[in-house]
Design a protein around this motif. Sequence first.
Motif, mmCIF file in Angstrom:
data_model
loop_
_atom_site.group_PDB
_atom_site.id
_atom_site.type_symbol
_atom_site.label_atom_id
_atom_site.label_comp_id
_atom_site.label_asym_id
_atom_site.label_seq_id
_atom_site.Cartn_x
_atom_site.Cartn_y
_atom_site.Cartn_z
ATOM 1 N N PRO A 200 1.145 -1.201 -0.056
ATOM 2 C CA PRO A 200 0.060 0.056 0.039
ATOM 3 C C PRO A 200 0.739 1.003 0.176
ATOM 4 O O PRO A 200 0.754 2.229 -0.975
ATOM 5 C CB PRO A 200 -0.797 -0.354 1.355
ATOM 6 N N ALA A 201 1.600 1.090 0.629
ATOM 7 C CA ALA A 201 3.118 2.365 0.735
ATOM 8 C C ALA A 201 3.790 2.596 -0.577
ATOM 9 O O ALA A 201 3.956 4.014 -1.362
ATOM 10 C CB ALA A 201 3.822 2.072 2.060
ATOM 11 N N LEU A 202 4.166 1.218 -0.962
ATOM 12 C CA LEU A 202 3.784 1.884 -2.402
ATOM 13 C C LEU A 202 3.640 2.529 -3.638
ATOM 14 O O LEU A 202 3.859 2.955 -3.941
ATOM 15 C CB LEU A 202 5.211 0.610 -3.112
ATOM 16 N N ILE A 203 2.380 1.813 -3.258
ATOM 17 C CA ILE A 203 1.321 2.134 -4.297
ATOM 18 C C ILE A 203 0.812 3.599 -4.267
ATOM 19 O O ILE A 203 0.527 4.725 -4.596
ATOM 20 C CB ILE A 203 0.153 0.888 -4.163
ATOM 21 N N GLY A 204 0.640 4.163 -2.945
ATOM 22 C CA GLY A 204 0.907 5.248 -2.779
ATOM 23 C C GLY A 204 1.854 5.257 -3.209
ATOM 24 O O GLY A 204 1.966 7.374 -3.704
ATOM 25 N N GLU A 205 2.900 5.689 -3.577
ATOM 26 C CA GLU A 205 4.337 7.015 -3.866
ATOM 27 C C GLU A 205 3.732 6.601 -5.695
ATOM 28 O O GLU A 205 4.117 8.126 -6.310
ATOM 29 C CB GLU A 205 5.444 6.186 -3.662
ATOM 30 N N LEU A 206 2.778 5.652 -6.018
ATOM 31 C CA LEU A 206 3.129 5.802 -7.015
ATOM 32 C C LEU A 206 1.388 6.571 -7.755
ATOM 33 O O LEU A 206 1.874 7.259 -8.143
ATOM 34 C CB LEU A 206 2.627 4.069 -7.871
ATOM 35 N N GLN A 207 1.061 6.651 -6.398
ATOM 36 C CA GLN A 207 0.030 7.629 -7.355
ATOM 37 C C GLN A 207 0.107 8.874 -7.092
ATOM 38 O O GLN A 207 -0.118 10.514 -7.953
ATOM 39 C CB GLN A 207 -1.004 7.388 -5.972
ATOM 40 N N GLN A 208 1.551 9.440 -5.993
ATOM 41 C CA GLN A 208 1.435 10.866 -5.912
ATOM 42 C C GLN A 208 1.761 11.173 -7.916
ATOM 43 O O GLN A 208 2.796 12.328 -7.490
ATOM 44 C CB GLN A 208 3.097 10.839 -5.028
ATOM 45 N N ILE A 209 2.397 10.483 -8.659
ATOM 46 C CA ILE A 209 3.099 10.989 -10.195
ATOM 47 C C ILE A 209 2.118 10.181 -11.551
ATOM 48 O O ILE A 209 2.205 10.183 -12.178
ATOM 49 C CB ILE A 209 3.846 10.048 -10.457
ATOM 50 N N ILE A 210 0.573 10.084 -10.437
ATOM 51 C CA ILE A 210 -0.322 10.088 -11.942
ATOM 52 C C ILE A 210 -0.608 11.121 -11.941
ATOM 53 O O ILE A 210 -1.371 10.307 -13.498
ATOM 54 C CB ILE A 210 -0.692 8.541 -11.366
ATOM 55 N N GLY A 211 -0.984 11.418 -11.397
ATOM 56 C CA GLY A 211 -1.471 12.827 -11.505
ATOM 57 C C GLY A 211 -1.131 13.807 -13.022
ATOM 58 O O GLY A 211 -1.214 13.523 -14.018
ATOM 59 N N ALA A 212 -1.544 15.075 -12.987
ATOM 60 C CA ALA A 212 -1.128 15.883 -13.662
ATOM 61 C C ALA A 212 0.198 16.068 -14.545
ATOM 62 O O ALA A 212 0.578 16.360 -15.074
ATOM 63 C CB ALA A 212 -1.400 17.386 -13.414
ATOM 64 N N LYS A 213 1.731 15.384 -13.604
ATOM 65 C CA LYS A 213 2.482 15.973 -13.895
ATOM 66 C C LYS A 213 3.183 13.988 -14.513
ATOM 67 O O LYS A 213 4.421 13.702 -14.009
ATOM 68 C CB LYS A 213 3.516 15.821 -13.253
ATOM 69 N N THR A 214 2.103 12.882 -14.423
ATOM 70 C CA THR A 214 2.412 11.587 -15.122
ATOM 71 C C THR A 214 3.976 12.139 -16.467
ATOM 72 O O THR A 214 3.804 12.737 -16.932
ATOM 73 C CB THR A 214 1.322 11.645 -15.480
#
Length: 239
Positions: A200-214
């Motif tokens: 879950p923590a690693l997926i959370g880090e991935l989410q941070q780069i999925i948004g507008a600045k993918t």
Amino acid sequence: MTSTALTDDMALRIGLAARALPDTSPARLLAVLADCIGLPPNAEKLDTLSIKQLRSGASGELADCDHSVLKTALAYLNGTASTESMPPPVPQSPLINASGSDPEGTIRVAIASNNGDLLDGHFGSCERFLVYQVSADQFRLIDCREIDDRQAEDDKNSYRAGLIADCQLLYVVSIGGPAAAKVVKRDIHPIKIPDGGAAPALIGELQQIIGAKTPPWLAKIMGQPAESRVRFKARALEE
């Protein structure tokens, strides 16, 4: 005559260590230990064992293993790693749109796991793949895919890659070159995280780069049109 029988504790340590190593049976690992510390292995001998010895034992049987994988195996051997297996978490139903497919802006991420919700597995030896559905604002575990290499016939790597053919990303502690090629052939992008961690923590880090600045490489994997990826790249250069 000295007995070479293993105690139950030693047999468990060796079995868990072998499981952490790619394509290594307990018998093969025992041959390495025989060369490194002699038989029978015991706690005192295993306390003196080093990663360097594991690499060189039995004519380099484990020479090609990643350092992180050997570190995990050594932890099992010397008793510093937990020998209690945690069950996988319970998956939820996937999010789907009106057409029955994954919603736009989501990807599927496979996690190589042996215990609970941890990323702690080598691609070729992990017990299961945890599959997460991930978008910028939410994620959920949608499947736990148990692995049975007896179904692999002659190509274990292809069998394992086939289990996650619907995923776009694969997180592993380690993966060999031939295995990575089989994964990439199915349009899955492998990502090595040698130290592992909680999924879950690693997926959370991935989410941070999925948004507008993918990043462009991830935008491509997510199916964003080339024009959008070019615009993102231009914005990134301006910043």
